[in-house]
Design an enzyme around this catalytic site. Structure first.
Site, short mmCIF file in Angstrom:
data_model
loop_
_atom_site.label_atom_id
_atom_site.label_comp_id
_atom_site.label_asym_id
_atom_site.label_seq_id
_atom_site.Cartn_x
_atom_site.Cartn_y
_atom_site.Cartn_z
N LEU A 1 -0.51 -15.99 -0.62
CA LEU A 1 -0.42 -16.73 0.49
C LEU A 1 0.89 -16.13 1.23
O LEU A 1 1.42 -16.93 2.16
CB LEU A 1 -0.53 -18.21 0.42
CG LEU A 1 -1.88 -18.75 -0.03
CD1 LEU A 1 -1.97 -20.33 -0.14
CD2 LEU A 1 -3.07 -18.33 0.79
N TYR B 1 4.50 3.63 3.36
CA TYR B 1 3.30 2.58 3.15
C TYR B 1 2.15 3.83 2.76
O TYR B 1 1.24 3.48 1.88
CB TYR B 1 2.77 2.06 4.56
CG TYR B 1 1.41 1.63 4.80
CD1 TYR B 1 0.94 0.58 3.91
CD2 TYR B 1 0.73 2.29 5.66
CE1 TYR B 1 -0.20 0.19 3.92
CE2 TYR B 1 -0.54 1.73 5.66
CZ TYR B 1 -1.10 0.71 4.77
OH TYR B 1 -2.32 0.14 5.08
#
Ligand code: UDP
Length: 326
Positions: free
Chosen positions: A34, A142
């Site tokens: 989360l 990334y």
């Protein structure tokens, strides 16, 4: 009915995947810390486990308890700019934690893996549309983190027989048509939700990053793909692995490019009002044009996007923003 672990199933794309598999009758488990996902996005019927894929002990307990048929991995950091500033975070979260998950899978004899990859593995396009054979020369941490995992997966196939499908997304957008799930990043960096937030008055305007690219109207061109179509491709790739398929990589887009200006103009038509736009400097690391060649997914998986109309993609994203606004 298969037993599937979905890591990152509380996030944008993962939550749509959970919905799709629960609705087709699979037994779905969601592992999510989360950090960017939302508990209320986990579709009812899926079992939720709060935790991190970097937690080897937790994973070991989970895999001891359940014999998963396959694992789908959507839990990654996804911001190019942040990856340039904090590469360590990207290599730990996207590479090291994934390696931990793969180790635990191998140790428990789970050998089917669906991986969220990205067009960023290709770097600056050498030709367009981009097919799977295009050279992989990612230009930021990334993209490199995702390409590293793709290479690890090839080695894990050779050494341990772990079969994987790497799905390279171009620009994921839209929301499930019922308005119950959608894109909720914080901070939001993606064009379509930002345009719609400007339309809804949640932000004052939309900034157009760069007006002097080598494109017809000078703004960047991208290939927007509906999140439901993305999930359909995942489900097909999953079924292929479950049926004994080999490792594969698929580029996923619609094969149509739209400029930033065209996206804003289409959004204005969808919402029926002017959206204030402001010219801003180029964003570092943005190639002028990114368009997918998805023939492989169509011919090998039988994938056929249902929502390849940009106005429909934006309409569904707009329904979600309005449902959030209450
Ligand atoms: N973009 C923009 N303004 C914004 C956000 C994005 O002009 O506020 C542009 C961005 O430069 C790129 C395109 O919209 O050309 C899509 O960007 P996004 O971040 O949605 O996806 P990316 O292509 O980086 O995966």
């Amino acid at each position: 009915m298969a037993k599937i672990l979905i890591v990152g199933g509380a996030g944008y794309i993962g939550s749509h995947m959970v919905m799709s598999l629960v609705l087709r009758g699979d037994s779905v488990f969601v592992l999510d810390n989360l950090s960017s996902g939302h508990l209320d996005a986990v579709w009812p019927g899926a079992e939720f486990i709060h935790g991190s894929l970097a937690d080897r002990d937790l994973l070991t307990r989970l895999f001891n308890e359940h014999q998963f048929d396959a694992v789908m991995h959507f839990a990654a950091c996804i911001e190019v700019g942040e990856s340039v500033k904090h590469p360590s975070k990207y290599y730990h979260n996207n590479v090291e934690a994934t390696l931990t998950l793969l180790d635990v899978m191998v140790a428990h004899g789970v050998n089917k893996f669906i991986f969220s990859s990205t067009a960023a593995v290709f770097g600056e396009p050498q030709y367009t549309p981009i097919d799977e054979a295009h050279p992989k020369q990612p230009v930021n941490p990334y993209g490199r983190s995702k390409w590293m995992v793709e290479q690890i997966l090839q080695d894990f196939d050779h050494a341990y027989g772990l079969k994987s499908a790497c799905l390279r997304y171009f620009n994921a957008a839209g929301a499930e048509p019922g308005g119950r799930l959608g894109e909720r990043h914080d901070p939001e960096t993606h064009l379509i939700p930002l345009v719609l937030q400007a339309a809804a008055g949640i932000r004052p305007d939309i900034k157009v990053f760069g007006q002097d690219y080598d494109t017809e109207d000078g703004t960047c061109i991208r290939d927007y793909i509906h999140v439901v179509d993305l999930c359909d491709a995942h489900a097909l790739a999953l079924d292929q692995l479950l049926a004994g398929g080999e490792c594969a990589q698929y580029n996923l887009g619609n094969g149509n490019g739209f400029s930033v200006r065209q996206v804003i103009e289409t959004a204005q038509q969808v919402v029926g009002r002017e959206i204030p736009m402001v010219n801003a400097p180029r964003r570092a690391g943005d190639p002028a044009v990114l368009i997918a060649d998805s023939h492989r997914a169509k011919s090998v998986l039988g994938w056929q996007p249902q929502y390849d109309d940009l106005a429909v993609i934006i309409e569904h994203a707009w329904q979600y923003i309005r449902s959030q606004a209450g």
